[in-house]
Design a protein around this motif. Structure first.
Motif, PDB file in Angstrom:
ATOM      1  N   ARG A 115       0.834  -1.212   0.000  1.00  0.00           N
ATOM      2  CA  ARG A 115       0.000   0.000   0.000  1.00  0.00           C
ATOM      3  C   ARG A 115       0.865   1.257   0.000  1.00  0.00           C
ATOM      4  NH1 ARG A 115      -3.805  -2.477   4.355  1.00  0.00           N
ATOM      5  NH2 ARG A 115      -2.508  -1.195   5.706  1.00  0.00           N
ATOM      6  N   LEU A 116       1.959   1.255   0.767  1.00  0.00           N
ATOM      7  CA  LEU A 116       2.849   2.416   0.784  1.00  0.00           C
ATOM      8  C   LEU A 116       3.493   2.641  -0.581  1.00  0.00           C
ATOM      9  CD1 LEU A 116       4.521   1.962   4.266  1.00  0.00           C
ATOM     10  CD2 LEU A 116       2.970   3.809   3.574  1.00  0.00           C
ATOM     11  N   GLN A 117       3.879   1.557  -1.252  1.00  0.00           N
ATOM     12  CA  GLN A 117       4.454   1.699  -2.591  1.00  0.00           C
ATOM     13  C   GLN A 117       3.412   2.244  -3.564  1.00  0.00           C
ATOM     14  OE1 GLN A 117       7.792   1.296  -3.492  1.00  0.00           O
ATOM     15  NE2 GLN A 117       6.961   2.431  -5.241  1.00  0.00           N
ATOM     16  N   GLU A 118       2.171   1.809  -3.420  1.00  0.00           N
ATOM     17  CA  GLU A 118       1.100   2.339  -4.269  1.00  0.00           C
ATOM     18  C   GLU A 118       0.906   3.839  -4.026  1.00  0.00           C
ATOM     19  OE1 GLU A 118      -1.449  -1.806  -4.729  1.00  0.00           O
ATOM     20  OE2 GLU A 118      -2.131  -0.280  -3.329  1.00  0.00           O
ATOM     21  N   PHE A 119       1.052   4.281  -2.775  1.00  0.00           N
ATOM     22  CA  PHE A 119       1.000   5.714  -2.487  1.00  0.00           C
ATOM     23  C   PHE A 119       2.148   6.441  -3.183  1.00  0.00           C
ATOM     24  CE2 PHE A 119       2.939   9.048   0.173  1.00  0.00           C
ATOM     25  CZ  PHE A 119       2.002  10.038  -0.028  1.00  0.00           C
ATOM     26  N   MET A 120       3.355   5.886  -3.066  1.00  0.00           N
ATOM     27  CA  MET A 120       4.526   6.506  -3.686  1.00  0.00           C
ATOM     28  C   MET A 120       4.377   6.587  -5.204  1.00  0.00           C
ATOM     29  SD  MET A 120       6.383   7.400  -1.162  1.00  0.00           S
ATOM     30  CE  MET A 120       7.971   7.791  -1.874  1.00  0.00           C
ATOM     31  N   ASP A 121       3.673   5.602  -5.788  1.00  0.00           N
ATOM     32  CA  ASP A 121       3.449   5.571  -7.237  1.00  0.00           C
ATOM     33  C   ASP A 121       2.241   6.406  -7.663  1.00  0.00           C
ATOM     34  OD1 ASP A 121       5.614   3.839  -7.389  1.00  0.00           O
ATOM     35  OD2 ASP A 121       4.361   2.031  -7.518  1.00  0.00           O
ATOM     36  N   GLY A 122       1.559   7.039  -6.693  1.00  0.00           N
ATOM     37  CA  GLY A 122       0.409   7.867  -7.005  1.00  0.00           C
ATOM     38  C   GLY A 122      -0.878   7.089  -7.224  1.00  0.00           C
ATOM     39  N   GLU A 123      -0.917   5.843  -6.821  1.00  0.00           N
ATOM     40  CA  GLU A 123      -2.090   4.996  -7.049  1.00  0.00           C
ATOM     41  C   GLU A 123      -3.032   4.921  -5.847  1.00  0.00           C
ATOM     42  OE1 GLU A 123      -0.311   1.251  -7.990  1.00  0.00           O
ATOM     43  OE2 GLU A 123       0.594   1.997  -9.833  1.00  0.00           O
ATOM     44  N   ARG A 124      -2.644   5.476  -4.721  1.00  0.00           N
ATOM     45  CA  ARG A 124      -3.429   5.377  -3.493  1.00  0.00           C
ATOM     46  C   ARG A 124      -3.181   6.645  -2.684  1.00  0.00           C
ATOM     47  NH1 ARG A 124      -5.278   0.698  -0.457  1.00  0.00           N
ATOM     48  NH2 ARG A 124      -4.477  -0.632  -2.097  1.00  0.00           N
ATOM     49  N   ASP A 125      -4.199   7.125  -1.944  1.00  0.00           N
ATOM     50  CA  ASP A 125      -3.967   8.319  -1.136  1.00  0.00           C
ATOM     51  C   ASP A 125      -3.264   7.961   0.178  1.00  0.00           C
ATOM     52  OD1 ASP A 125      -5.903   7.578   0.808  1.00  0.00           O
ATOM     53  OD2 ASP A 125      -7.481   8.699  -0.202  1.00  0.00           O
ATOM     54  N   PHE A 126      -2.705   8.971   0.825  1.00  0.00           N
ATOM     55  CA  PHE A 126      -1.864   8.768   2.003  1.00  0.00           C
ATOM     56  C   PHE A 126      -2.627   8.102   3.153  1.00  0.00           C
ATOM     57  CE2 PHE A 126       0.001  10.209   6.017  1.00  0.00           C
ATOM     58  CZ  PHE A 126       1.286   9.705   5.868  1.00  0.00           C
ATOM     59  N   GLU A 127      -3.815   8.598   3.452  1.00  0.00           N
ATOM     60  CA  GLU A 127      -4.597   8.044   4.561  1.00  0.00           C
ATOM     61  C   GLU A 127      -4.876   6.558   4.359  1.00  0.00           C
ATOM     62  OE1 GLU A 127      -5.463   9.505   7.473  1.00  0.00           O
ATOM     63  OE2 GLU A 127      -4.258  11.191   6.782  1.00  0.00           O
ATOM     64  N   ASP A 128      -5.244   6.189   3.161  1.00  0.00           N
ATOM     65  CA  ASP A 128      -5.534   4.785   2.861  1.00  0.00           C
ATOM     66  C   ASP A 128      -4.268   3.942   2.943  1.00  0.00           C
ATOM     67  OD1 ASP A 128      -7.160   2.597   2.083  1.00  0.00           O
ATOM     68  OD2 ASP A 128      -6.552   2.866  -0.005  1.00  0.00           O
ATOM     69  N   ALA A 129      -3.153   4.493   2.494  1.00  0.00           N
ATOM     70  CA  ALA A 129      -1.896   3.740   2.488  1.00  0.00           C
ATOM     71  C   ALA A 129      -1.334   3.513   3.886  1.00  0.00           C
ATOM     72  CB  ALA A 129      -0.866   4.466   1.631  1.00  0.00           C
ATOM     73  N   THR A 130      -1.603   4.431   4.801  1.00  0.00           N
ATOM     74  CA  THR A 130      -0.980   4.344   6.123  1.00  0.00           C
ATOM     75  C   THR A 130      -1.896   3.772   7.201  1.00  0.00           C
ATOM     76  OG1 THR A 130      -1.582   6.638   6.622  1.00  0.00           O
ATOM     77  CG2 THR A 130       0.619   6.231   5.678  1.00  0.00           C
TER      78      THR A 130
END
Length: 104
Positions: free
Chosen positions: A59-74
Motif C-alpha cells: 500500500r505504501l508503494q502504491e501511495f509513492m506511485d500515485g495509485e493510493r492516497d496517504f490516509e488509505d496507504a498508512t
C-alpha cells in the motif's frame, strides 16, 4: 493427567479486521484446487504479522506511485488472532465464534 489434543484440531493464527455488521472477521483467504476458499492460517504469529507488514508495504508503494492516497496507504485495520482449526476447515476464535470456509 494432561488431556490429549485432538488430532482433528490444530492451533494457528489468522488475520482479522473489524466490520460494522459482522464484527471481527478473518480477512485473508485463498483456495487450493477446486474446493471452496479457506481462510489462510499461519503457523506462527510472526508469519501472520509479516503478512500484514507485506501488505502495508504494498500500500505504501502504491501511495509513492500515485495509485493510493496517504490516509488509505498508512491505515492498518488488520490484526492477528489465535484460532483453532477443525479438520473441516472451520475456525474457532478465542471467543468461541466459528467461521466456515468462504464460498467459491
Amino acid at each position: 493427567m494432561k488431556p490429549k489434543a485432538s488430532p482433528n484440531l490444530r492451533k494457528g493464527y489468522c488475520i482479522f479486521t473489524d466490520t460494522f455488521f459482522q464484527g471481527s472477521i478473518p480477512t485473508v483467504s485463498g483456495s487450493v484446487g477446486k474446493g471452496p476458499e479457506k481462510y489462510c492460517v499461519f503457523e506462527t504469529e510472526l508469519e501472520a504479522q509479516r503478512e500484514i507488514a507485506d501488505f502495508m508495504m504494498t500500500r505504501l508503494q502504491e501511495f509513492m506511485d500515485g495509485e493510493r492516497d496517504f490516509e488509505d496507504a498508512t491505515s492498518c485495520d488488520e490484526y492477528v488472532v489465535e484460532v483453532t482449526v477443525n479438520a473441516d476447515g472451520m475456525l474457532v476464535d478465542e471467543h468461541g465464534r466459528v467461521f466456515k470456509p468462504t464460498r467459491d
